[in-house]
Design a protein around this motif. Structure first.
Motif, PDB file in Angstrom:
ATOM      1  N   ARG A  19      49.958  28.725  39.141  1.00 41.66           N
ATOM      2  CA  ARG A  19      49.156  29.195  39.470  1.00 41.66           C
ATOM      3  C   ARG A  19      48.959  30.740  38.379  1.00 41.66           C
ATOM      4  N   ALA A  43      47.377  34.781  40.071  1.00 45.62           N
ATOM      5  CA  ALA A  43      47.568  35.106  40.744  1.00 45.62           C
ATOM      6  C   ALA A  43      47.534  36.977  40.663  1.00 45.62           C
ATOM      7  N   PRO A  44      45.528  36.588  40.403  1.00 46.74           N
ATOM      8  CA  PRO A  44      44.770  38.000  40.033  1.00 46.74           C
ATOM      9  C   PRO A  44      44.493  38.939  41.731  1.00 46.74           C
ATOM     10  N   SER A  45      44.703  39.986  41.367  1.00 40.40           N
ATOM     11  CA  SER A  45      44.654  41.248  42.481  1.00 40.40           C
ATOM     12  C   SER A  45      43.541  41.840  42.705  1.00 40.40           C
ATOM     13  N   GLU A  88      45.384  37.910  45.719  1.00 41.16           N
ATOM     14  CA  GLU A  88      46.982  38.661  45.680  1.00 41.16           C
ATOM     15  C   GLU A  88      46.201  39.893  46.324  1.00 41.16           C
ATOM     16  N   TYR A 114      54.611  43.424  47.637  1.00 45.82           N
ATOM     17  CA  TYR A 114      54.427  42.063  46.495  1.00 45.82           C
ATOM     18  C   TYR A 114      55.371  41.273  46.664  1.00 45.82           C
ATOM     19  N   VAL A 122      55.447  37.103  47.208  1.00 45.42           N
ATOM     20  CA  VAL A 122      54.606  36.929  45.498  1.00 45.42           C
ATOM     21  C   VAL A 122      55.321  35.543  45.532  1.00 45.42           C
ATOM     22  N   ARG A 168      53.449  34.499  33.961  1.00 47.61           N
ATOM     23  CA  ARG A 168      52.604  35.942  34.045  1.00 47.61           C
ATOM     24  C   ARG A 168      53.498  37.176  33.149  1.00 47.61           C
ATOM     25  N   LEU A 226      56.328  41.688  34.685  1.00 51.67           N
ATOM     26  CA  LEU A 226      56.751  41.550  35.926  1.00 51.67           C
ATOM     27  C   LEU A 226      58.185  40.739  35.343  1.00 51.67           C
TER      28      LEU A 226
HETATM   29  N1  GLU Z   1      49.114  39.962  41.183  1.00 50.25           N
HETATM   30  C1  GLU Z   1      49.748  40.032  40.244  1.00 50.25           C
HETATM   31  C2  GLU Z   1      49.170  40.948  39.429  1.00 50.25           C
HETATM   32  O1  GLU Z   1      47.792  41.098  39.667  1.00 50.25           O
HETATM   33  C3  GLU Z   1      50.236  39.312  39.840  1.00 50.25           C
HETATM   34  C4  GLU Z   1      51.813  38.533  40.130  1.00 50.25           C
HETATM   35  C5  GLU Z   1      52.867  36.944  39.508  1.00 50.25           C
HETATM   36  O2  GLU Z   1      51.838  36.565  38.972  1.00 50.25           O
HETATM   37  O3  GLU Z   1      53.383  37.214  40.224  1.00 50.25           O
HETATM   38  O4  GLU Z   1      49.399  41.432  37.990  1.00 50.25           O
END
Ligand code: GLU
Length: 306
Positions: A9, A11-13, A45, A185, A189, A203, A207
């Protein structure tokens, strides 16, 4: 032997325009999935309502498509899933894994500025977990809404990252619902990766430190472990995380400089050794070349020639 679940996946914010670093992470998440014949899901996200803008979401999806990143099914939006997060909180509550925390930011800073037993500096030492009944009653009477934290008992979590190898981290009592009611978050997540049956998360390596918390939570919620590949970040020439002040760092900026999306894709691929500096591989060619077992992108750093 059962085949591992490699569903990926991105998962952009939608709180800004994707920069070249975000696009490179997306391209790598896509390559890991596609090269293994797996699906790639897209999750928006968008829980941080104060910072989210719909136009960013539209623009982000267009930029991803432009560099050749596609996804399976409809994007999932976290803002439409609050009931699922509430259910997860209820399950944790029933499992005795939550407690309210009234600490202010300043109190947390103060309390976590020194190491506490196994917890490194900067981790919440569990102040509100140790309140006496009277102290708790006093805080409840104050009317100030509490955040909710997990009681992680400074658990030690080990995992193997595809790129960083063996990792061990101690889990502090992190927040799962903020005191303004927003789901954190780390909760969303984990719940979503579980609900979407994600098997492999690719990612940014910013993180990596959050991963022990997320694995702890997934296990506590009875979800299967996800495997991880934390890829290097693109940095600005000054060594800081890439940002607007570093110049022409978005796809729109690059287009203005006369660089089309295929050239940007090639630049991103070249920066992690997936093609030579003068090549222009298509997205499909990159998939054909990408070997997840041999991929060694090197450390975080600036994009050559930018
Ligand atoms: N939404 C998060 C971000 O923009 C990414 C979260 C993830 O990949 O776990 O950095």
């Amino acid at each position: 032997m059962s085949t591992p679940n490699r569903t990926g996946r991105f998962a952009p914010s939608p709180t800004g325009t994707l920069h070249l670093g975000n696009l490179r992470t997306a391209l790598l998440a896509w390559l890991y999935a596609r090269a293994q014949g797996a699906e790639l899901l897209l999750r928006i996200e968008d829980l941080d309502r104060g910072r989210v803008r719909e136009r960013f979401e539209v623009e982000q999806l267009a930029d991803l498509r432009a560099i050749g990143v596609d996804w399976d099914g409809e994007p999932v939006r976290q803002s439409e899933r609050t009931e699922v997060y509430e259910n997860a909180l209820r399950a944790l509550e029933e499992d005795d894994a939550l407690y309210p925390c009234w600490c202010t930011r300043a109190e947390i800073r103060e309390a976590s500025s020194a190491p506490h037993g196994p917890l490194p500096e900067g981790h919440y030492p569990g102040t509100c977990r140790r309140l006496t009944a009277a102290q708790r009653a006093e805080r409840e009477a104050s009317g100030r809404p509490p955040a909710l934290r997990v009681d992680a008992g400074a658990a030690s979590i080990a995992f193997t990252d595809r790129l960083h190898g063996e990792q061990v981290g101690v889990v502090d009592d992190f927040v799962v619902r903020r005191n303004d009611g927003a789901y954190a978050y780390n909760l969303a997540v984990v719940v979503d990766d579980g609900a979407q049956a994600v098997g492999e998360v690719v990612r940014g390596d910013d993180l990596l430190d959050s991963t022990p918390r997320q694995l702890w939570l997934a296990r506590r919620l009875g979800l299967p472990d996800v495997s991880f590949a934390h890829v290097p970040l693109v940095l600005g020439g000054d060594g800081a995380r890439l940002a607007k002040r570093h110049g022409a760092v978005t796809l729109a900026d690059r287009r203005e400089q006369g660089e089309d999306a295929a050239a940007v894709r090639a630049r991103l691929a070249a920066s992690v050794g997936l093609c030579g500096p003068d090549e222009r591989p298509s997205a499909a060619e990159l998939v054909a070349r990408f070997d997840p077992r041999a991929f060694a992108p090197g450390p975080s750093g600036p994009l050559p020639g930018l």
